[in-house]
Design an enzyme around this catalytic site. Structure first.
Site, short mmCIF file in Angstrom:
data_model
loop_
_atom_site.label_atom_id
_atom_site.label_comp_id
_atom_site.label_asym_id
_atom_site.label_seq_id
_atom_site.Cartn_x
_atom_site.Cartn_y
_atom_site.Cartn_z
N ARG A 167 49.03 61.82 45.01
CA ARG A 167 49.24 60.37 44.99
C ARG A 167 50.71 60.02 45.16
NH1 ARG A 167 44.11 59.87 46.21
NH2 ARG A 167 42.77 60.79 44.63
N ASN A 209 46.85 68.11 37.35
CA ASN A 209 45.90 69.05 37.96
C ASN A 209 46.72 70.33 38.15
OD1 ASN A 209 43.84 67.17 38.04
ND2 ASN A 209 44.37 66.48 40.09
N LYS A 286 45.63 68.03 31.03
CA LYS A 286 44.42 67.33 31.50
C LYS A 286 43.29 68.33 31.38
CE LYS A 286 42.42 65.39 35.78
NZ LYS A 286 42.73 64.83 37.13
N GLU A 290 37.61 65.55 35.69
CA GLU A 290 37.61 65.74 37.14
C GLU A 290 37.69 67.22 37.52
OE1 GLU A 290 40.84 63.14 38.47
OE2 GLU A 290 39.41 61.50 38.65
N ASP A 364 40.70 53.19 35.90
CA ASP A 364 41.70 54.05 36.52
C ASP A 364 42.79 53.28 37.26
OD1 ASP A 364 43.04 56.19 37.46
OD2 ASP A 364 41.49 56.90 38.83
N GLU A 392 49.02 54.16 43.69
CA GLU A 392 47.78 54.71 44.23
C GLU A 392 46.80 53.64 44.67
OE1 GLU A 392 45.77 57.35 41.51
OE2 GLU A 392 44.07 57.64 42.86
#
Ligand code: GCW
Length: 681
Positions: A167, A209, A286, A290, A364, A392
């Protein structure tokens, strides 16, 4: 040379007013430091740069003959040791980051002093002083003190080790892992200066991530170089920890947080990290979100996962930040409810050095969301705020959207919990809650683009984030005012017009993208442009799931007759918002599914009102363009043209959003567009 925006808000415009210039020139002729610190070297460099740019003069640093000095710099303790001064004791109460600046009379002469409780806070005082000069509010006879309301003011980079940025719309990651630790890009220091000027004191370098390789010895050595560079600027380094790292880099078979081999792995990893970076901030995680690994794989909950890492960090004073961005449509039909369902039962179960980092809203980072119902719902847990500075869902790099009004709206929202007058800001900064460890984090919009943020005007969002993290009660208007003057100069007409553009921009974006509480109707995956028609795959990744348009009406019923996500808020909010006549119209379709002919407060139907909002968003962008055009010749051509071109793209994109959404919704509403709007084609 054309102004390319590299200097950010630290470009220090030349001072033109002759009195102000000569007063300042006198001050720059005698700086005296009462102690020594690498941070004072940082201050010296900033005074050199600012002196050259504002006055065309190098500052004079003297080490003897106090009587010939003008400006005193040091900690409270350093000053009192030399001078035996006992005044300014109140500075002590401001905490370690607090500073005081003002006149001090000594042996018949008045000096200007900038005093902090430690060298870093002297630096904060200096930046505050420089800001007051740049914004024309410096008065050398007045006293001013400052201290942050939030302990951790943090940027989260979503930067991958290969330098791509999740992003990110401003080029690649500024972290050149390939050339570290041997090569130090000078840009790292400008980055640190910019952050320190706002009081940002923590950065997580890597994507949530996460890649487990960042925790290998080779990468620790690289991260150490950055930590060493940032230390004099008061910035601590954090890294993201991938929960399955014990398997990926530790050769273990499991990552179960209650397994003794896993506990041992993390303890050793953490100890090793501290051997390289003794003031390492901690880990950001995290997990079970996801597709990221987490404790659920082993039948453990978030607290068991977080506490295990927190225990490894605790002996070193480290902090474990655990994100609450978890969702699926499996736990409940409504994704909105997921975080509260998982985290509320764990209130009071997290260690003291754990912070749960909560996005500002439950879905989000949408252009507009009601505040996240976790704020106020976990009184026995440290809750931190996560904002997204990178745009984003707000136009990415082509649109001018000043985000501070959105953050202000969230921070000033009343939660009614834990006390009847509580606000989100009060929960987050600890004034309405008992939490000691406080955090405001922002997902960075910084990249290798020469101007750092892709869109020059997006620098205002980095700036505003830092200022609001320092003081969540600052208004978006005063922050805009500062940024504009520091970036474009103090000409009142110019500054006024740019400020007007900034302040109108967020509502404009909401209107042409997702007005009246519509949300999550953007293009799939890339999240760029409209996509209300998106279907297929996981239900909570489609658009229909969120807007629920049908022949009867539109909107997501989250009241008691629907998903009852509203039930996760305080009763005061439930009562007011469950009534479509009472809820603020900006949240209407977030919580209600209503007929197309529902009568709005304007007397128009819902369908007409949707059309008017979309259209007014486009018109606002045209107004922004017009205002910008009127500044031609008053701004250097490079920056003028950069913004002019991007505004032209923004106009096209606003039309795209309006036309696409209205034409799509019309297939359900089967009604003509209101006559007064530009007809979508
Ligand atoms: O907003 C979504 C983004 C993902 C991001 C995720 C998160 C880092 O689309 O790219 O992943 O949120 O916040 O974890």
């Amino acid at each position: 040379r054309a102004n390319d925006g590299y200097g950010l808000w630290l470009d220090y415009q030349a001072i033109e007013n002759p009195t102000a210039k000569s007063d300042l020139s006198r001050l720059y002729s005698g700086f005296y430091f009462f102690g020594q610190s690498p941070t004072y070297d940082v201050i010296r460099k900033e005074l050199e740069l600012s002196g050259e740019k504002m006055l065309g003069q190098s500052p004079v640093f003297t080490s003897e003959r106090l009587a010939q000095t003008q400006v005193w710099l040091g900690t409270r303790e350093e000053l009192s040791q030399v001078l035996g001064l006992q005044q300014q004791t109140s500075i002590k109460e401001l905490g370690e980051d607090g500073y005081w600046r003002g006149p001090i009379g000594f042996q018949g002469k008045t000096y200007y002093a900038i005093v902090g409780n430690r060298p870093i806070s002297v630096l904060y005082g200096v930046f505050d002083w420089l800001r007051s000069i740049q914004t024309d509010s410096f008065d050398q006879t007045a006293e001013k003190s400052g201290s942050p309301k939030v302990k951790l003011r943090m940027l989260n980079h979503w930067d991958n080790l290969d330098r791509t940025v999740e992003r990110g719309y401003a080029g690649f990651s500024i972290w050149d892992w390939h050339k570290l630790p041997g090569y130090v890009d000078p840009r790292y220091l400008d980055y640190a200066r910019a952050n320190a000027s706002l009081g940002i004191n923590a950065v997580s370098l890597t994507n949530v991530n996460a890649n487990a390789r960042i925790l290998t010895t080779d990468f620790m050595k690289k991260a150490k170089v950055l930590a060493d560079l940032f230390r004099p600027y008061g910035i601590k380094v954090f890294l993201t920890a991938r929960f399955s790292a014990p398997i990926e880099i530790g050769g273990l078979k499991t990552a179960d947080p209650l397994d003794s081999a896993i506990i041992d792995f993390w303890k050793k990893k953490t100890d090793e990290m501290y051997s390289f970076i003794p003031d390492f901030g901690g880990f950001l995680v995290k997990a079970n979100s996801e597709g990221q690994p987490g404790p659920h794989e082993y039948g453990r909950n978030h607290a068991e996962g977080a506490n295990m890492l927190a225990d490894a960090l605790a002996p070193h004073g480290g902090v474990l930040i655990w994100r609450a961005f978890v969702y699926s449509h499996e736990l409940d039909e409504d994704r909105h409810k997921h975080a509260n369902l998982e985290f509320e039962p764990l209130d009071g179960k997290f260690r003291d050095n754990v912070i749960i980092q909560v996005k500002n809203g439950a879905i989000d980072f949408m252009p507009r969301e009601p505040f996240h119902p976790l704020f106020g719902a976990m009184p026995k847990t440290n809750l931190g705020m996560e904002f997204q500075i990178t745009q984003e869902y707000l136009g990415q790099a082509t649109q001018l959207v000043y985000l501070a009004p959105m953050w202000e709206e969230v921070l000033q929202s009343k939660t009614y919990r834990p006390t009847p007058s509580s606000t989100v800001a009060g929960v987050v900064d600890g004034s309405d809650s008992d939490q000691k460890l406080t955090l405001v984090a922002g997902v960075s919009n910084i990249g290798t683009d020469r101007n750092w943020t892709g869109h020059l005007m997006a620098q205002s969002n980095w700036y505003a984030f830092g200022r609001m993290a320092w003081n969540p009660d600052l208004s978006s208007g005063e922050i805009a005012d500062e940024w504009v003057k520091m970036t474009f100069g103090k000409d009142p007409e110019l500054a006024g017009k740019i400020k007007e553009i900034l302040l109108d921009s967020r509502e404009a974006a909401v209107n042409y993208m997702m007005p009246l509480g519509l949300h999550h109707i953007m293009g799939r995956d890339h999240h760029y442009g409209p996509g209300p028609w998106v279907t297929g795959g996981r239900a909570d990744w489609t658009a229909l799931y969120y807007h629920q348009a049908d022949s009867l009406g539109i909107g997501f019923d989250r009241t008691a007759s629907g998903s009852n996500a509203l039930g996760q808020y305080a009763p005061e909010i439930q009562n007011a918002w469950s009534d479509p006549q009472e809820i603020p119209e900006k949240f209407l379709l977030w919580f209600h599914h209503l007929p197309w002919d529902f009568e709005m407060r304007s007397g128009r139907t819902l369908w007409e009102e949707i059309g008017l909002h979309y259209d007014s968003g486009v018109k606002s962008v045209r107004q922004m363009q017009e205002t910008w055009a009127s500044l031609e010749g008053k701004i250097d051509p490079a920056r003028f043209d950069h913004v002019r071109q991007l505004l032209a793209i923004q106009e096209e994109e606003a039309e795209w959003w309006r036309n696409a959404c209205l034409l799509y919704f019309q297939t359900f509403a089967k009604r003509p567009f209101p006559a007064e709007i530009e007809q979508p084609t």
